[in-house]
Design an enzyme around this catalytic site. Structure first.
Site, PDB file in Angstrom:
ATOM      1  N   ASN A   1       0.872  -1.173   0.000  1.00  0.00           N
ATOM      2  CA  ASN A   1       0.000   0.000   0.000  1.00  0.00           C
ATOM      3  C   ASN A   1       0.912   1.228   0.000  1.00  0.00           C
ATOM      4  OD1 ASN A   1      -1.755   2.078   0.573  1.00  0.00           O
ATOM      5  ND2 ASN A   1      -2.270   1.380   2.641  1.00  0.00           N
TER       6      ASN A   1
ATOM      7  N   LYS B   1       0.096   4.271  -0.262  1.00  0.00           N
ATOM      8  CA  LYS B   1      -0.550   5.470   0.318  1.00  0.00           C
ATOM      9  C   LYS B   1      -0.321   6.670  -0.614  1.00  0.00           C
ATOM     10  CE  LYS B   1      -0.088   3.257   4.748  1.00  0.00           C
ATOM     11  NZ  LYS B   1      -0.001   3.341   6.187  1.00  0.00           N
TER      12      LYS B   1
ATOM     13  N   HIS C   1      -9.402   0.944   4.805  1.00  0.00           N
ATOM     14  CA  HIS C   1      -8.137   1.155   5.514  1.00  0.00           C
ATOM     15  C   HIS C   1      -8.382   2.113   6.675  1.00  0.00           C
ATOM     16  CE1 HIS C   1      -4.085   2.481   6.436  1.00  0.00           C
ATOM     17  NE2 HIS C   1      -3.669   1.356   5.879  1.00  0.00           N
TER      18      HIS C   1
ATOM     19  N   GLU D   1      -6.809   4.563   7.708  1.00  0.00           N
ATOM     20  CA  GLU D   1      -6.623   5.996   7.386  1.00  0.00           C
ATOM     21  C   GLU D   1      -7.853   6.557   6.667  1.00  0.00           C
ATOM     22  OE1 GLU D   1      -2.786   5.497   5.533  1.00  0.00           O
ATOM     23  OE2 GLU D   1      -1.957   5.002   7.505  1.00  0.00           O
TER      24      GLU D   1
ATOM     25  N   GLU E   1      -5.304  -5.311  10.506  1.00  0.00           N
ATOM     26  CA  GLU E   1      -4.313  -4.268  10.752  1.00  0.00           C
ATOM     27  C   GLU E   1      -4.632  -3.554  12.063  1.00  0.00           C
ATOM     28  OE1 GLU E   1      -2.262  -2.897   6.919  1.00  0.00           O
ATOM     29  OE2 GLU E   1      -4.076  -1.730   7.103  1.00  0.00           O
TER      30      GLU E   1
ATOM     31  N   SER F   1       3.431  -2.258  10.246  1.00  0.00           N
ATOM     32  CA  SER F   1       4.876  -2.281  10.517  1.00  0.00           C
ATOM     33  C   SER F   1       5.568  -3.586  10.107  1.00  0.00           C
ATOM     34  CB  SER F   1       5.153  -1.966  11.992  1.00  0.00           C
ATOM     35  OG  SER F   1       4.732  -0.641  12.294  1.00  0.00           O
TER      36      SER F   1
END
Ligand code: PGA
Length: 252
Positions: free
Chosen positions: A13, A15, A99, A101, A169, A214
């Site tokens: 990803n 982003k 996601h 975010e 996640e 991470s």
């Protein structure tokens, strides 16, 4: 097919990172994907501006290209948004939805995520649905109940291993360098597997569950070797071909 071993998937990803000059990086990933194709599937999800260029660059390689979000409608007066059909038209074969975010900065809730998942499936995209608890939810002992709620509210009634991938996640592990213990990962992934089988029967055995948050070359072996972890959703470490391929090479 249910009963067969699940083919691992390592998805990147990117982003809001990458310009046309990044074509050289994705070419390196495509070359590495060729060597690893027997054992692991690779996917890169760049910003939407790069989907078409990347799709052309990787043509003929096993590397897949995907989007990072889509709108639930196929067309219309939604300034700035992109339909799943448009991502497909640009060369994407997959899309990430829900996601954390997007949930945080765009106020997406589980109902929105389910609508987007159904739109992505309508367009024939493999849909990676992200779920995960916040730090406060983990500390309150509410991890599994939050996961169960997200699972229940974000996922469609019907799905199979071609149309759906789940990414677990933990929100507190994204971009922080913190990772859960393998026991905690195994607990959530085992819980998700049960939920998948209850909802989708035999297809639930075949649907892949990725871990994200991470993931780096140094911790990939431990995380990807955990029960019911069928691959990774990688943010920061997917931007460099060497790191991303290093993670995928865990399956080498
Ligand atoms: P990270 O991001 O690997 O940089 O933690 C993961 C993600 O947001 O999918």
């Amino acid at each position: 097919m249910a009963g067969e071993p699940r083919r691992p998937l390592v998805a990147g990803n990117w982003k809001m990172n990458g310009l046309m000059t990044s074509v050289s990086e994705v070419s390196k990933i495509a070359a590495g994907a060729r060597d690893l194709a027997q054992r692991v599937e690779l996917l890169v999800c760049p910003p939407a501006t790069l989907i078409a260029a990347f799709a052309v660059t990787v043509r003929g390689s096993p590397l897949r290209i995907g989007g990072q979000d889509c709108h639930s409608e196929a067309r219309g007066a939604f300034t700035g948004d992109l339909a799943a059909e448009m991502l497909k038209d640009a060369g994407a074969s997959a899309v990430i939805v829900g996601h954390s975010e997007r949930r945080r900065y765009h106020d997406e809730n589980d109902t929105d995520v389910r609508a987007k998942t159904m739109a992505a499936m309508r367009a024939g995209l493999m849909t990676i649905v992200c779920i995960g608890e916040t730090r406060a939810e983990r500390e309150a002992g509410a991890t599994l109940s939050r996961i169960e709620q997200q699972f229940h509210d974000s996922l469609p009634v019907a799905a199979d291993e071609k149309s759906l991938v789940i990414a677990y996640e933990p929100v507190w592990a994204i971009g922080t360098g913190l990772i859960p213990t393998t026991a905690d990962v195994a607990e959530v992934h085992g819980f998700l597997r049960k939920q998948l089988v209850t909802r989708y029967r035999s297809a639930g055995e075949a649907i892949r569950i990725l871990y994200g948050g991470s993931v780096k070359p140094v911790n990939a072996k431990e995380l990807l070797g955990t029960a019911n972890v069928d691959g990774a959703l990688v943010g920061g470490a997917s931007l460099k071909a060497e790191d991303f391929l290093g993670i995928a090479a865990t399956y080498g």
